[in-house]
Design a protein around this motif. Sequence first.
Motif, PDB file in Angstrom:
ATOM      1  N   GLY A  72       0.658  -1.309  -0.103  1.00 32.41           N
ATOM      2  CA  GLY A  72       0.160  -0.229   0.175  1.00 32.41           C
ATOM      3  C   GLY A  72       0.816   1.325  -0.055  1.00 32.41           C
ATOM      4  N   VAL A  73       0.233   2.368   0.375  1.00 31.32           N
ATOM      5  CA  VAL A  73       1.014   3.716   0.517  1.00 31.32           C
ATOM      6  C   VAL A  73       1.780   3.691   1.386  1.00 31.32           C
ATOM      7  CG1 VAL A  73       0.366   6.208   0.297  1.00 31.32           C
ATOM      8  CG2 VAL A  73      -1.062   4.686  -0.906  1.00 31.32           C
ATOM      9  N   LEU A  74       3.180   4.393   1.309  1.00 28.38           N
ATOM     10  CA  LEU A  74       3.879   4.495   2.216  1.00 28.38           C
ATOM     11  C   LEU A  74       3.934   5.743   2.657  1.00 28.38           C
ATOM     12  CD1 LEU A  74       7.330   2.812   0.911  1.00 28.38           C
ATOM     13  CD2 LEU A  74       5.723   1.871   2.573  1.00 28.38           C
ATOM     14  N   THR A  75       3.797   5.911   4.261  1.00 27.84           N
ATOM     15  CA  THR A  75       3.685   7.379   4.718  1.00 27.84           C
ATOM     16  C   THR A  75       4.774   7.135   5.894  1.00 27.84           C
ATOM     17  OG1 THR A  75       2.055   6.581   6.497  1.00 27.84           O
ATOM     18  CG2 THR A  75       1.349   7.455   4.253  1.00 27.84           C
ATOM     19  N   GLN A  76       5.148   8.448   6.244  1.00 25.22           N
ATOM     20  CA  GLN A  76       6.188   8.687   7.602  1.00 25.22           C
ATOM     21  C   GLN A  76       5.436   7.824   8.401  1.00 25.22           C
ATOM     22  OE1 GLN A  76       9.293  10.371   7.273  1.00 25.22           O
ATOM     23  NE2 GLN A  76       9.303   8.906   9.221  1.00 25.22           N
ATOM     24  N   ASP A  77       4.170   8.069   9.046  1.00 30.57           N
ATOM     25  CA  ASP A  77       3.449   7.485  10.077  1.00 30.57           C
ATOM     26  C   ASP A  77       3.633   5.884  10.099  1.00 30.57           C
ATOM     27  OD1 ASP A  77       2.942  10.162  11.258  1.00 30.57           O
ATOM     28  OD2 ASP A  77       0.689   9.965  10.404  1.00 30.57           O
ATOM     29  N   ARG A  78       3.489   5.306   8.908  1.00 29.85           N
ATOM     30  CA  ARG A  78       3.555   3.828   8.820  1.00 29.85           C
ATOM     31  C   ARG A  78       4.872   3.390   9.095  1.00 29.85           C
ATOM     32  NH1 ARG A  78       0.837   1.306   3.932  1.00 29.85           N
ATOM     33  NH2 ARG A  78       0.801  -0.649   5.117  1.00 29.85           N
ATOM     34  N   ILE A  79       5.836   4.031   8.421  1.00 33.01           N
ATOM     35  CA  ILE A  79       7.313   3.742   8.691  1.00 33.01           C
ATOM     36  C   ILE A  79       7.551   3.893  10.165  1.00 33.01           C
ATOM     37  CG2 ILE A  79       9.607   4.326   8.189  1.00 33.01           C
ATOM     38  CD1 ILE A  79       8.400   2.789   6.204  1.00 33.01           C
ATOM     39  N   ASN A  80       7.219   4.845  10.665  1.00 34.05           N
ATOM     40  CA  ASN A  80       7.504   5.289  12.208  1.00 34.05           C
ATOM     41  C   ASN A  80       6.949   4.125  13.112  1.00 34.05           C
ATOM     42  OD1 ASN A  80       8.607   7.632  11.325  1.00 34.05           O
ATOM     43  ND2 ASN A  80       7.217   8.794  12.444  1.00 34.05           N
ATOM     44  N   ALA A  81       5.802   3.595  12.891  1.00 35.25           N
ATOM     45  CA  ALA A  81       5.120   2.796  13.638  1.00 35.25           C
ATOM     46  C   ALA A  81       5.726   1.534  13.288  1.00 35.25           C
ATOM     47  CB  ALA A  81       3.759   2.481  13.065  1.00 35.25           C
ATOM     48  N   ALA A  82       6.369   1.081  12.212  1.00 36.62           N
ATOM     49  CA  ALA A  82       6.895  -0.262  12.138  1.00 36.62           C
ATOM     50  C   ALA A  82       8.735  -0.072  12.686  1.00 36.62           C
ATOM     51  CB  ALA A  82       7.085  -0.578  10.778  1.00 36.62           C
ATOM     52  N   LEU A  83       9.073   1.014  12.489  1.00 36.02           N
ATOM     53  CA  LEU A  83      10.415   1.234  12.862  1.00 36.02           C
ATOM     54  C   LEU A  83      10.570   1.388  14.323  1.00 36.02           C
ATOM     55  CD1 LEU A  83      13.198   1.374  11.718  1.00 36.02           C
ATOM     56  CD2 LEU A  83      12.961   3.800  11.304  1.00 36.02           C
ATOM     57  N   ASN A  84       9.852   2.141  15.016  1.00 42.45           N
ATOM     58  CA  ASN A  84       9.803   2.374  16.562  1.00 42.45           C
ATOM     59  C   ASN A  84      10.122   1.120  17.621  1.00 42.45           C
ATOM     60  OD1 ASN A  84       9.497   5.191  15.919  1.00 42.45           O
ATOM     61  ND2 ASN A  84       7.285   5.387  16.551  1.00 42.45           N
ATOM     62  N   PRO A  85       9.405   0.230  17.563  1.00 43.61           N
ATOM     63  CA  PRO A  85       9.577  -0.937  18.400  1.00 43.61           C
ATOM     64  C   PRO A  85      11.078  -1.533  18.235  1.00 43.61           C
ATOM     65  CG  PRO A  85       7.670  -1.315  17.069  1.00 43.61           C
ATOM     66  CD  PRO A  85       8.359  -0.053  16.623  1.00 43.61           C
ATOM     67  N   ILE A  86      11.601  -1.544  17.052  1.00 44.27           N
ATOM     68  CA  ILE A  86      13.008  -2.029  16.731  1.00 44.27           C
ATOM     69  C   ILE A  86      13.883  -0.958  17.532  1.00 44.27           C
ATOM     70  CG2 ILE A  86      14.495  -2.617  14.824  1.00 44.27           C
ATOM     71  CD1 ILE A  86      12.295  -3.040  13.143  1.00 44.27           C
TER      72      ILE A  86
END
Length: 148
Positions: free
Chosen positions: A53-67
């Motif tokens: 789907g569409v990449l957004t900063q919020d989606r990347i942040n949500a995936a990256l933050n726990p890592i």
Amino acid sequence: MPVTVNVGEILDCDQNDEIRTRGCDPCVGLIVIYVNAGNTTKRCAHFSVNIAGVLTQDRINAALNPILDGHFPLANIQAVGFTWGGGGVGMGSAFICVRLQVYFVGQPINWSAQNDSLTTNGGGIELSNGRTWAWTNDPPLNGYAELS
């Protein structure tokens, strides 16, 4: 002994190892060097993007933050380096680099939009271009840094 990170891999090396990775559009390579009580630890990740789907900063942040929170604490950092694939930036890598800049703000960051390769050299991190390294291992946690 040089250690090379696989796509989606998180590595933790001691002070005797040099560690290296490279970005590949739309992926980002990250290395952080920590010093705690005189002991050096080098930690590396290669963030690969597998988000439909569409990449957004919020989606990347949500995936990256726990890592980032789980594997890259902000205490005792000596150096931070990250880069994306050279030759052109994909939206995933641009969003990942924005998140890394914000997360590591105030730390000694060395990052590039032009270079695609990074390696430790003792206590520092060097950026270069066009380096290709063979994979060295495929641990069970190889999927940890895949943003999906």
